[in-house]
Design an enzyme around this catalytic site. Structure first.
Site, PDB file in Angstrom:
ATOM      1  CG  HIS A   1      -2.090  -0.884   1.108  1.00  0.00           C
ATOM      2  ND1 HIS A   1      -3.377  -0.435   1.164  1.00  0.00           N
ATOM      3  CD2 HIS A   1      -2.164  -2.219   0.908  1.00  0.00           C
ATOM      4  CE1 HIS A   1      -4.205  -1.459   1.008  1.00  0.00           C
ATOM      5  NE2 HIS A   1      -3.490  -2.551   0.863  1.00  0.00           N
TER       6      HIS A   1
ATOM      7  CE  LYS B   1       3.925   2.807  13.420  1.00  0.00           C
ATOM      8  NZ  LYS B   1       4.361   2.476  12.077  1.00  0.00           N
TER       9      LYS B   1
ATOM     10  N   PRO C   1      -4.098  -0.521  18.923  1.00  0.00           N
ATOM     11  CG  PRO C   1      -5.934  -1.821  18.288  1.00  0.00           C
ATOM     12  CD  PRO C   1      -5.311  -1.133  19.466  1.00  0.00           C
TER      13      PRO C   1
ATOM     14  CE1 TYR D   1      -5.366   3.516   8.782  1.00  0.00           C
ATOM     15  CE2 TYR D   1      -5.836   3.430  11.130  1.00  0.00           C
ATOM     16  CZ  TYR D   1      -5.102   3.003  10.042  1.00  0.00           C
ATOM     17  OH  TYR D   1      -4.112   2.082  10.217  1.00  0.00           O
TER      18      TYR D   1
ATOM     19  CE1 TYR E   1      -1.301   3.598   9.548  1.00  0.00           C
ATOM     20  CE2 TYR E   1      -0.224   2.705   7.606  1.00  0.00           C
ATOM     21  CZ  TYR E   1      -1.258   2.681   8.528  1.00  0.00           C
ATOM     22  OH  TYR E   1      -2.244   1.733   8.431  1.00  0.00           O
TER      23      TYR E   1
HETATM   24  C1  PHB Z   1      -5.571  -4.710  10.349  1.00  0.00           C
HETATM   25  O1  PHB Z   1      -5.666  -4.874   9.123  1.00  0.00           O
HETATM   26  O2  PHB Z   1      -5.778  -5.615  11.151  1.00  0.00           O
HETATM   27  C2  PHB Z   1      -5.206  -3.366  10.878  1.00  0.00           C
HETATM   28  C3  PHB Z   1      -4.899  -2.358   9.990  1.00  0.00           C
HETATM   29  C4  PHB Z   1      -4.561  -1.110  10.459  1.00  0.00           C
HETATM   30  C5  PHB Z   1      -4.546  -0.861  11.807  1.00  0.00           C
HETATM   31  C6  PHB Z   1      -4.848  -1.869  12.709  1.00  0.00           C
HETATM   32  C7  PHB Z   1      -5.175  -3.129  12.244  1.00  0.00           C
HETATM   33  O3  PHB Z   1      -4.253   0.377  12.255  1.00  0.00           O
END
Ligand code: PHB
Ligand code: APR
Length: 384
Positions: free
Chosen positions: A72, A292, A288, A196, A380
């Site tokens: 990505h 990280k 989460p 997000y 990130y």
């Molecule tokens: C996930 O795909 O499980 C995932 C992706 C981004 C995050 C947390 C979990 O910030």
């Protein structure tokens, strides 16, 4: 029985450590409480920083990750009826992330360990660590394993951290007043990139695992149980939080996995005592939101491998002595980033109108200033 490094826990930290040590000719035994099937099925996050991908590839366990992982180049931030892309290729050229489930990493590591004849033991229930100051050893099921060093890779609820005498560790923690409900669904992702979303109803995240499996998270109350969330309620809430911009439709499908993850931050300092070294979730956990956790575990293990290699090949303990200090800089940067992402995107107190205005102001800033967007992007994808 004797080995150079006794490793407690067969999560990503313990398995990777065992494999990296093997590549340097250092022996280890991994003792895991759960069954192989259990650890291979445990669903966790799935975002790998470039440094994590590089480490796995260099260790010879990256073939499937390179084939099936989804690279990505950006993420989407959605709030207040708008969508904005944080473009990694422009902001942090040459650096990106790969979406690949943590349990796939665990499966690849277990396969590699067993293929190389590694000693990984599952369903070992009563591991205890002794004599940490000198000549350490592990006991389990009436057996004794003498080691030069013990690696505590047994996660947040493990036995290694509590085996350090009281008063040695300084603990820093924060609990958030919400949890995440995570689901896996058999449906093609409705978006090419992770979304997000901050809404007045709470946070939502659209992620994915493959071209046919999507991963979603919803902010829920801290005491929520997955039973309170039948599939129809999950889809209705995901739609309410994600279908907030013109032209976006969330495709639905069969939900085949559901779980609630508490949102908590924790750091224990120092990450070592005597001949015991803690790595990954045993020493620190992050909420989460910034994805990280796994990346920090891999980074700890890289540092610990270098330190152990030097110790076993030359007898010099300098890198082991500075292990905790070397790791904690990165740990605290990730703690701050995870706290910041969490604070920016979640509903805290629905009466706090001032706090909501601050979130929207910062989101406007991060999506209009290249400097602010770069801050998000470089954290990130992972600082070097
Ligand atoms: C996930 O795909 O499980 C995932 C992706 C981004 C995050 C947390 C979990 O910030
Ligand atoms: N004895 C043996 N094994 C144990 C014990 C014990 N007493 N207690 C826990 N374990 C095992 C757990 O069953 C688990 O398999 O230790 C392992 C720890 O693995 P993880 O929890 O996956 O932690 P870690 O390897 O540090 O990986 C960090 O995991 O929690 C996520 O978000 C986190 O992605 C990050 C990653």
């Amino acid at each position: 029985m004797r080995t150079q490094v006794g490793i407690i826990g067969a999560g990503p930290a313990g398995l990777l450590l065992s494999h990296l040590l093997h590549l340097r000719g250092i022996s280890s035994v991994v003792l895991e409480r759960r069954s192989r099937a259990y650890v291979e099925r445990r669903v966790r996050a799935g975002v790998l920083e470039q440094g994590t991908v590089d480490t796995l590839v260099e260790a010879g366990v990256g073939a499937r990750l390179l084939r099936e992982g989804l690279p990505h180049q950006g993420i989407e931030l959605r709030y207040d009826g708008q969508s904005h892309r944080i473009a990694f290729e422009k902001l942090v050229p040459g650096r990106s992330i790969t979406v690949y489930g943590q349990q796939e990493v665990v499966k690849d590591l277990i396969a590699a360990r067993l293929e190389a004849g590694g000693d990984v033991r599952f369903e070992i229930e009563d591991v205890a660590a002794h004599s940490l100051e000198a000549e350490p050893y592990l006991t389990f099921g009436g057996e004794r394993l003498d080691c030069d060093v013990i690696a505590g890779c047994d996660g947040f609820h493990g036995v290694s951290r509590p085996s350090i005498p009281p008063g040695v560790l300084q603990v820093f923690e924060r609990d958030y007043p919400f949890a995440w409900l995570g689901v896996l669904a058999r449906v093609a992702p409705s978006s090419e990139e992770l979304i997000y979303a901050r809404t007045e109803r709470g946070f939502a995240l659209h992620s994915m695992r493959s071209p046919t499996v999507s991963r979603f998270y919803l902010q829920v109350p801290p005491d929520a149980s997955a039973d309170e969330w039948p599939d129809e309620r999950i889809w209705a809430e995901l739609k309410a939080r994600l279908e907030t911009v013109p032209g976006f439709t969330l495709e639905t499908g069969e939900i085949f996995e559901k779980g609630v993850t508490p949102m908590r931050a924790f750091v224990a300092e120092p990450m070592q005592y005597g001949r015991l070294y803690l790595a990954g979730d045993a020493a620190h956990i992050v909420p989460p939101t910034g994805a990280k956790g796994l990346n920090l575990a891999v980074a700890d293990v890289r540092v610990l491998t270098e330190a152990l290699d030097r110790f076993f090949s030359t007898g010099a303990a300098d890198l082991l002595d500075s292990y905790s200090e070397s790791c904690l800089k990165r740990v605290w940067r990730a703690q701050h980033f995870s706290w910041w992402m969490t604070t920016l995107l979640h509903t805290f107190d629905s009466d706090d109108a001032y706090g909501r205005r601050l979130q929207l102001s910062y989101l406007d800033y991060v999506t209009s200033s290249e400097a602010a967007a770069t801050t998000l992007a470089e954290n990130y994808v992972g600082l070097q």
